[in-house]
Design an enzyme around this catalytic site. Structure first.
Site, PDB file in Angstrom:
ATOM      1  N   SER A 277     -18.844  86.010  82.029  1.00  0.00           N
ATOM      2  CA  SER A 277     -18.462  87.024  82.987  1.00  0.00           C
ATOM      3  C   SER A 277     -19.522  87.312  83.862  1.00  0.00           C
ATOM      4  O   SER A 277     -20.704  86.957  83.775  1.00  0.00           O
ATOM      5  CB  SER A 277     -18.120  88.162  82.326  1.00  0.00           C
ATOM      6  OG  SER A 277     -19.189  89.105  81.780  1.00  0.00           O
TER       7      SER A 277
ATOM      8  N   ASP B 107     -15.846  83.646  84.865  1.00  0.00           N
ATOM      9  CA  ASP B 107     -14.914  84.614  84.323  1.00  0.00           C
ATOM     10  C   ASP B 107     -14.811  85.852  85.327  1.00  0.00           C
ATOM     11  O   ASP B 107     -15.538  86.598  85.262  1.00  0.00           O
ATOM     12  CB  ASP B 107     -15.087  84.993  82.740  1.00  0.00           C
ATOM     13  CG  ASP B 107     -13.587  85.521  82.267  1.00  0.00           C
ATOM     14  OD1 ASP B 107     -12.654  85.188  82.598  1.00  0.00           O
ATOM     15  OD2 ASP B 107     -13.948  86.178  81.241  1.00  0.00           O
TER      16      ASP B 107
ATOM     17  N   GLY C 254      -9.497  93.098  75.112  1.00  0.00           N
ATOM     18  CA  GLY C 254      -9.837  93.803  74.057  1.00  0.00           C
ATOM     19  C   GLY C 254      -8.975  94.208  73.112  1.00  0.00           C
ATOM     20  O   GLY C 254      -7.913  92.926  72.990  1.00  0.00           O
TER      21      GLY C 254
ATOM     22  N   HIS D 101      -5.192  85.357  79.425  1.00  0.00           N
ATOM     23  CA  HIS D 101      -6.517  86.473  79.032  1.00  0.00           C
ATOM     24  C   HIS D 101      -5.925  87.157  77.921  1.00  0.00           C
ATOM     25  O   HIS D 101      -4.954  87.304  77.552  1.00  0.00           O
ATOM     26  CB  HIS D 101      -6.784  87.236  80.562  1.00  0.00           C
ATOM     27  CG  HIS D 101      -7.523  86.456  81.394  1.00  0.00           C
ATOM     28  ND1 HIS D 101      -8.524  86.596  81.836  1.00  0.00           N
ATOM     29  CD2 HIS D 101      -6.972  85.305  82.221  1.00  0.00           C
ATOM     30  CE1 HIS D 101      -9.000  85.823  83.027  1.00  0.00           C
ATOM     31  NE2 HIS D 101      -8.035  85.044  83.128  1.00  0.00           N
TER      32      HIS D 101
ATOM     33  N   VAL E 235     -10.908  83.933  75.199  1.00  0.00           N
ATOM     34  CA  VAL E 235     -11.456  84.758  73.920  1.00  0.00           C
ATOM     35  C   VAL E 235     -12.785  85.168  73.961  1.00  0.00           C
ATOM     36  O   VAL E 235     -13.683  84.378  74.355  1.00  0.00           O
ATOM     37  CB  VAL E 235     -11.279  83.741  72.742  1.00  0.00           C
ATOM     38  CG1 VAL E 235     -11.669  84.415  71.296  1.00  0.00           C
ATOM     39  CG2 VAL E 235      -9.725  83.145  72.582  1.00  0.00           C
TER      40      VAL E 235
HETATM   41  P1  13P Z   1     -10.559  89.085  75.123  1.00  0.00           P
HETATM   42  O1  13P Z   1     -11.771  89.921  75.088  1.00  0.00           O
HETATM   43  O2  13P Z   1      -9.392  90.204  74.811  1.00  0.00           O
HETATM   44  O3  13P Z   1     -10.691  88.121  74.097  1.00  0.00           O
HETATM   45  O4  13P Z   1     -10.321  88.699  76.357  1.00  0.00           O
HETATM   46  C1  13P Z   1     -11.232  87.718  76.965  1.00  0.00           C
HETATM   47  C2  13P Z   1     -10.679  87.284  78.292  1.00  0.00           C
HETATM   48  O5  13P Z   1      -9.475  87.334  78.814  1.00  0.00           O
HETATM   49  C3  13P Z   1     -11.939  86.839  79.395  1.00  0.00           C
HETATM   50  O6  13P Z   1     -11.477  86.872  80.620  1.00  0.00           O
END
Ligand code: 13P
Length: 288
Positions: free
Chosen positions: A50, A85, A179, A208, A231
């Site tokens: 990210s 991401d 989340g 996602h 994930v």
């Molecule tokens: P989670 O944190 O719910 O696994 O989602 C991850 C995600 O979609 C990253 O873009």
């Protein structure tokens, strides 16, 4: 093996009816854990940062160097894509320059026309360097690094227009959220997923918020066109739980148990185990 773009192996996944994990990383050991799991399972994988995680790690160049050098030093033989991401426009362009092999330009919070225009520009610049592009239509619910979405279902007409920009994979809201899922979560909107898949053709779709979705729903989504499953939270949870267990057992107080190489080891082993299990769930074992 050099980094590969995501387009080729996600296309193969779409055609082959399996999914590939997009696992978020947060540091050196996290990256090692994901790579070790992918290699053990002989699975293609996307390692993703990210914007916040990249900042935490010291910037995109550091992330690139870590992933690239670990692929070499760990003798990784499976295809690995390094992916941005939920990037904004500027960060997507920076990652293309730095050497990421895949970027997500997330303009889902922008006016739709602007999202499309910027997506076209990112696609042109990325494809000129062999980098693949993911874009998003209809924000994904939940909160991730300050990016908050309301969890709407993606508009099908907008999905079609976004795919027409030439992107390589499409993230579209189908009731998924980042989340943990609340108790009263209605589950994935399969009718909506089916309607999107029917209209956008063979493009790999991205799910996602992969943490906490039951196995049967994940596999059903894959059978309907989802090829990349993201994930993040679950890896953070297993890391924290294993680290907590180590400290609560007092192991950091025994001998040199305070050495970070010992203290953090159970957490990183837990991440490797989780990633291996998710690769099994997604069906990408031996697809590398
Ligand atoms: P989670 O944190 O719910 O696994 O989602 C991850 C995600 O979609 C990253 O873009």
């Amino acid at each position: 093996m050099p980094l590969v773009s995501g387009a080729e192996f996600l296309k193969a996944a779409r055609e082959g009816g399996y999914g590939v994990g997009g696992f978020n990383t947060n540091n050196l050991e996290w990256t090692k854990s994901i790579l070790a799991a992918a290699e053990a399972k002989k699975a293609p994988v996307l390692i993703q940062t990210s914007m916040g995680a990249a900042k935490y790690m010291g910037g995109y160049q550091v992330c690139y160097d870590i992933v690239k050098d670990l692929i070499d030093s760990m003798n990784i033989t499976v295809p690995v894509a390094l992916h941005l991401d939920h990037g904004d426009y500027e960060d997507a362009l920076e990652c293309i320059e730095v050497g990421y092999s895949s970027v997500m330009f997330d303009g889902s919070h922008l006016p739709f026309e602007e999202n499309i225009e910027k997506a076209k520009d990112v696609v042109a610049k990325a494809h000129a360097k062999g980098v693949s592009v993911e874009c998003e239509v209809g924000s994904i619910g939940g909160e991730e690094d300050g990016i908050i979405g309301s969890g709407e279902l993606a508009d099908i007409e907008e999905c079609k227009q976004m795919v027409a920009t030439g992107i390589d994979y499409l993230a579209c809201g189908i009731g998924n959220i980042h989340g943990s899922y609340p108790e009263n979560w209605a589950g994935l909107a399969f009718d909506h997923l089916q309607a999107i898949a029917k209209e956008v053709g063979d493009i790999p779709l991205v799910l996602h918020g992969g943490s906490g979705i039951p196995l049967d729903q994940i596999q059903k989504a894959i059978s309907m066109g989802v090829s990349k499953i993201n994930v993040n939270t679950e890896a953070q949870e297993v890391f924290a739980a294993a680290t907590r267990k180590y400290i609560e057992a007092g192991k950091d107080l025994e001998g040199k148990g305070f050495d970070p190489r010992k203290l953090l080891a159970p957490g990183f082993t837990a991440i490797t185990e989780l990633v291996e299990q998710r690769i099994e769930w997604f069906g990408s074992t031996n697809k590398g």
